[in-house]
Enzyme design. Structure first.
Site, PDB file in Angstrom:
ATOM      1  N   GLU A 270       1.288  -0.692  -0.147  1.00  0.00           N
ATOM      2  CA  GLU A 270      -0.123   0.225   0.072  1.00  0.00           C
ATOM      3  C   GLU A 270       1.127   1.930  -0.020  1.00  0.00           C
ATOM      4  O   GLU A 270       1.786   1.162   0.656  1.00  0.00           O
ATOM      5  CB  GLU A 270      -1.458  -0.174   1.015  1.00  0.00           C
ATOM      6  CG  GLU A 270      -1.683  -1.266   1.248  1.00  0.00           C
ATOM      7  CD  GLU A 270      -2.984  -1.657   2.285  1.00  0.00           C
ATOM      8  OE1 GLU A 270      -4.092  -1.678   2.161  1.00  0.00           O
ATOM      9  OE2 GLU A 270      -2.536  -1.290   3.535  1.00  0.00           O
TER      10      GLU A 270
ATOM     11  N   CYS B  35       0.946  -2.033  15.034  1.00  0.00           N
ATOM     12  CA  CYS B  35       0.736  -2.134  14.624  1.00  0.00           C
ATOM     13  C   CYS B  35       0.197  -3.291  13.203  1.00  0.00           C
ATOM     14  O   CYS B  35       0.520  -4.309  13.616  1.00  0.00           O
ATOM     15  CB  CYS B  35       2.845  -1.775  13.382  1.00  0.00           C
ATOM     16  SG  CYS B  35       2.676  -1.703  11.586  1.00  0.00           S
TER      17      CYS B  35
ATOM     18  N   CYS C 191      -0.229   5.484  10.159  1.00  0.00           N
ATOM     19  CA  CYS C 191       0.209   4.869  10.144  1.00  0.00           C
ATOM     20  C   CYS C 191      -0.136   3.710  10.579  1.00  0.00           C
ATOM     21  O   CYS C 191      -0.829   3.909  11.987  1.00  0.00           O
ATOM     22  CB  CYS C 191       1.258   5.564  10.498  1.00  0.00           C
ATOM     23  SG  CYS C 191       1.799   7.632  10.888  1.00  0.00           S
TER      24      CYS C 191
ATOM     25  N   CYS D  61       3.631   8.357   0.856  1.00  0.00           N
ATOM     26  CA  CYS D  61       3.803   7.699   1.869  1.00  0.00           C
ATOM     27  C   CYS D  61       4.489   6.282   1.294  1.00  0.00           C
ATOM     28  O   CYS D  61       3.382   5.778   1.110  1.00  0.00           O
ATOM     29  CB  CYS D  61       3.190   7.480   2.987  1.00  0.00           C
ATOM     30  SG  CYS D  61       3.255   6.417   4.131  1.00  0.00           S
TER      31      CYS D  61
ATOM     32  N   CYS E 192       5.670  -5.505  15.592  1.00  0.00           N
ATOM     33  CA  CYS E 192       5.635  -4.574  16.579  1.00  0.00           C
ATOM     34  C   CYS E 192       4.284  -4.166  16.554  1.00  0.00           C
ATOM     35  O   CYS E 192       3.305  -3.964  16.290  1.00  0.00           O
ATOM     36  CB  CYS E 192       5.597  -2.672  15.796  1.00  0.00           C
ATOM     37  SG  CYS E 192       7.281  -2.766  15.376  1.00  0.00           S
TER      38      CYS E 192
ATOM     39  N   CYS F  10       5.809  -7.173   7.284  1.00  0.00           N
ATOM     40  CA  CYS F  10       6.745  -6.452   8.042  1.00  0.00           C
ATOM     41  C   CYS F  10       8.046  -7.649   8.649  1.00  0.00           C
ATOM     42  O   CYS F  10       6.513  -8.317   9.960  1.00  0.00           O
ATOM     43  CB  CYS F  10       6.654  -5.572   8.319  1.00  0.00           C
ATOM     44  SG  CYS F  10       8.284  -4.909   9.985  1.00  0.00           S
TER      45      CYS F  10
HETATM   46  N1  SAH Z   1       9.186   0.294   9.703  1.00  0.00           N
HETATM   47  C1  SAH Z   1       8.860   1.606  10.037  1.00  0.00           C
HETATM   48  C2  SAH Z   1       8.536   3.113   9.408  1.00  0.00           C
HETATM   49  C3  SAH Z   1       6.976   2.280   9.204  1.00  0.00           C
HETATM   50  S1  SAH Z   1       6.080   2.122   9.816  1.00  0.00           S
HETATM   51  C4  SAH Z   1       9.301   2.633  11.380  1.00  0.00           C
HETATM   52  O1  SAH Z   1       8.089   1.716  12.500  1.00  0.00           O
HETATM   53  O2  SAH Z   1       9.537   3.162  11.738  1.00  0.00           O
HETATM   54  C5  SAH Z   1       5.701   4.828  10.345  1.00  0.00           C
HETATM   55  C6  SAH Z   1       5.761   4.680  11.428  1.00  0.00           C
HETATM   56  O3  SAH Z   1       4.518   4.285  11.322  1.00  0.00           O
HETATM   57  C7  SAH Z   1       6.316   4.198  13.303  1.00  0.00           C
HETATM   58  O4  SAH Z   1       6.777   5.529  13.610  1.00  0.00           O
HETATM   59  C8  SAH Z   1       5.053   3.713  13.426  1.00  0.00           C
HETATM   60  O5  SAH Z   1       5.613   3.273  14.707  1.00  0.00           O
HETATM   61  C9  SAH Z   1       3.815   4.400  13.610  1.00  0.00           C
HETATM   62  N2  SAH Z   1       2.554   3.046  13.562  1.00  0.00           N
HETATM   63  C10 SAH Z   1       3.217   2.073  13.383  1.00  0.00           C
HETATM   64  N3  SAH Z   1       1.491   2.084  14.007  1.00  0.00           N
HETATM   65  C11 SAH Z   1       1.082   2.593  14.340  1.00  0.00           C
HETATM   66  C12 SAH Z   1      -0.678   2.499  14.667  1.00  0.00           C
HETATM   67  N4  SAH Z   1      -1.310   1.996  14.473  1.00  0.00           N
HETATM   68  N5  SAH Z   1      -0.867   4.189  14.828  1.00  0.00           N
HETATM   69  C13 SAH Z   1       0.142   5.108  14.646  1.00  0.00           C
HETATM   70  N6  SAH Z   1       1.120   5.361  14.487  1.00  0.00           N
HETATM   71  C14 SAH Z   1       1.754   3.579  14.426  1.00  0.00           C
HETATM   72 FE1  SF4 Z   2       7.390  -2.736  11.288  1.00  0.00          FE
HETATM   73 FE2  SF4 Z   2       4.733  -1.894  11.894  1.00  0.00          FE
HETATM   74 FE3  SF4 Z   2       7.131  -1.874  13.467  1.00  0.00          FE
HETATM   75 FE4  SF4 Z   2       7.422  -0.331  11.073  1.00  0.00          FE
HETATM   76  S1  SF4 Z   2       5.855  -0.207  13.306  1.00  0.00           S
HETATM   77  S2  SF4 Z   2       8.943  -1.865  12.242  1.00  0.00           S
HETATM   78  S3  SF4 Z   2       6.328  -1.355   9.850  1.00  0.00           S
HETATM   79  S4  SF4 Z   2       5.909  -4.086  11.964  1.00  0.00           S
END
Ligand code: SAH
Ligand code: SF4
Length: 343
Positions: A94, A121, A334, A107, A118, A114
Site C-alpha cells: 500500500e 502496528c 500510520c 508514503c 511491533c 514486515c
Molecule cells: N518500519 C518503520 C517505518 C514504517 S512504520 C518504522 O517502524 O519506523 C511508520 C510509523 O508508523 C512508525 O513510526 C510506526 O511506529 C508508526 N505506527 C505503526 N503503527 C501505528 C499505529 N497503529 N498508529 C500510529 N502509528 C503507528
Molecule cells: Fe514494521 Fe510496523 Fe514495526 Fe514499522 S511499526 S517496524 S512497519 S511492525
C-alpha cells in the site's frame, strides 16, 4: 521467471550503454529519462519520439511493468488516498498520497508486510511476505506522481522496515535525488526506522543521506521490548549511539516518532525520558496518536493525556510536532497498512 532488467532500475550510465549498444545517439538518454521520470510513462509503446523498432527493443528487452493498482480509497475530504498495489508475483503493498493544500507527500512501502512484529502496528501483525525491489519502490513514486501531477515529499513510512532492505532502499534513494531522474532535494526525503544500528550507519555513510526518523515509542528498554520485539536484538543504547553518529556525520536533525498508546507509554516519567533522549540527540519529537485497527490491543490516548505529555516535553525545551490523525478513518494512517499477503 522474469530475468529482464527493469526499466526503472537502469541508471543514466547504463542507459548510455544500452542506447550505444543499439546504435542510438546519446541524446536518447535524456529522452527516455524524461518519459520515465517527468512524464511518468514506463510503457515504451507510448514513447512517441522513438522509432517503432526502438520501442519494440525497449519492450522486448526490458521489464516495463509498474505495480498494478488493485484498489484505492480516499477520505471524505479527498486529501488522503490509499492505493493498494499488486506486484508481479501477487504480493500486495500500500502507498498513501497526502495532499496538504497542493503540496503532496508520498508514503511508500519498502517491504510487503514486515518481519518486526511491533504489537501496535497492523503491518507488523500481518507478518512478512518479502522485500521489495528498487523498481517497486520507485514504481510507487512514479505511480503517485502520475496521479497528482507532481513528485511530492517522500516518506518511507509505509509497510516494512526500510533499513532491513537497504539493498533496494539505497538504489531507490539514488533515483529519487538524481537530478536527471526524480530530482527531489534530500530535504524532501525521510526514512523512518524501528532502529537497526547497522542500517543507520550504512545510511549515514551513503552519498545521499535523507532525513532520519527513529520510531522510539518508549524511552525504557523493558517497555520498548514489549512494544517492539526488535528492541531485544538492538537495545536502545545501541540504537541511540547509531543515531548520534547519523546526526554527527550528516548534520541533519533527527526526528523521534512516538506513537501515544492510551494509558501505556504516556506517563510523566516516559515524557521526561523521551525529553532526555531528544536533548542527547538534538532531535525533534513527533507525537502520533495511536491509529486503531481491527483486533488492536491498544486505545488512542485521551486529549488531556496528550496535552500533559506534550507540555512536559516543551517545558524541557523539546520541539514537538503533533501529527493529526490524517487518513485514520480510511485505514491509511500510520500503522494501519495491512494488505500485505498475496491474494
Ligand atoms: N518500519 C518503520 C517505518 C514504517 S512504520 C518504522 O517502524 O519506523 C511508520 C510509523 O508508523 C512508525 O513510526 C510506526 O511506529 C508508526 N505506527 C505503526 N503503527 C501505528 C499505529 N497503529 N498508529 C500510529 N502509528 C503507528
Ligand atoms: Fe514494521 Fe510496523 Fe514495526 Fe514499522 S511499526 S517496524 S512497519 S511492525
Amino acid at each position: 521467471m522474469d530475468k529482464k532488467q527493469h526499466i526503472l532500475r537502469l541508471t543514466p550510465r547504463q542507459w548510455q550503454e544500452w542506447f550505444a549498444a543499439h546504435g542510438e545517439p546519446s541524446y536518447r538518454v535524456d529522452q527516455v529519462l524524461d518519459w520515465l521520470y517527468r512524464k511518468m510513462v514506463a510503457d515504451p509503446g507510448e514513447m512517441t519520439n522513438f522509432s517503432k523498432e526502438l520501442r519494440r527493443s525497449l519492450s522486448q528487452e526490458l521489464d516495463c511493468k509498474l505495480p498494478e493498482m488493485s484498489g484505492n480509497v480516499s477520505d471524505s475530504g479527498g486529501t488522503t488516498s490509499k492505493y493498494r498495489l499488486t506486484l508481479h508475483d501477487g504480493a500486495v503493498i500500500e502507498s498513501v498520497l497526502m495532499d496538504q493544500g497542493g503540496r503532496y507527500s508520498f508514503c511508500v512501502s519498502t517491504q510487503a508486510g514486515c518481519p518486526l512484529g511491533c504489537t501496535f502496528c497492523a503491518t507488523g501483525r500481518g507478518g512478512f511476505v518479502r522485500d521489495l525491489f528498487p523498481e517497486e519502490i520507485t514504481g510507487q513514486i512514479v505511480h503517485l506522481a502520475r496521479i497528482c501531477g507532481a513528485v511530492g515529499n517522500v516518506v518511507f513510512m509505509g509497510m516494512g522496515e526500510p533499513l532491513l532492505n537497504t539493498g533496494a532502499l539505497l538504489p531507490a534513494l539514488e533515483a529519487l535525488v538524481d537530478p536527471s531522474r526524480l530530482a527531489l532535494g534530500l530535504r524532501r526525503v525521510t526514512v523512518s526506522t524501528a532502529g537497526i544500528p547497522d542500517g543507520i550507519r550504512q545510511l549515514a555513510r551513503h552519498g545521499t543521506p535523507p532525513g532520519l526518523a527513529l520510531s522510539l515509542h518508549s524511552p525504557f528498554d523493558a517497555q520498548r521490548s514489549d512494544l517492539m520485539p526488535v528492541n531485544r536484538r538492538y537495545p536502545l543504547e545501541e540504537v541511540l549511539d547509531a543515531c548520534g553518529e547519523y546526526a554527527g556525520l550528516t548534520g541533519r536533525t533527527l526526528m523521534l516518532e512516538y506513537v501515544m498508546l492510551g494509558g501505556v507509554n504516556t506517563s510523566p516519567e516516559a515524557a521526561r525520558g523521551l525529553a532526555r533522549i531528544a536533548a542527547r540527540l538534538g532531535a525533534k519529537v513527533n507525537l502520533i496518536a495511536f491509529n486503531s485497527f481491527e483486533a488492536a490491543d491498544y486505545a488512542p490516548p485521551e486529549r488531556g493525556e496528550v496535552a500533559a505529555f506534550r507540555s512536559i516535553l516543551e517545558k524541557q525545551g523539546v520541539l514537538v510536532i503533533q501529527r493529526y490523525r490524517r487518513g485514520a478513518g480510511i485505514g491509511a494512517g500510520c500503522g494501519q497498512l495491512a494488505g500485505a499477503g498475496p491474494k
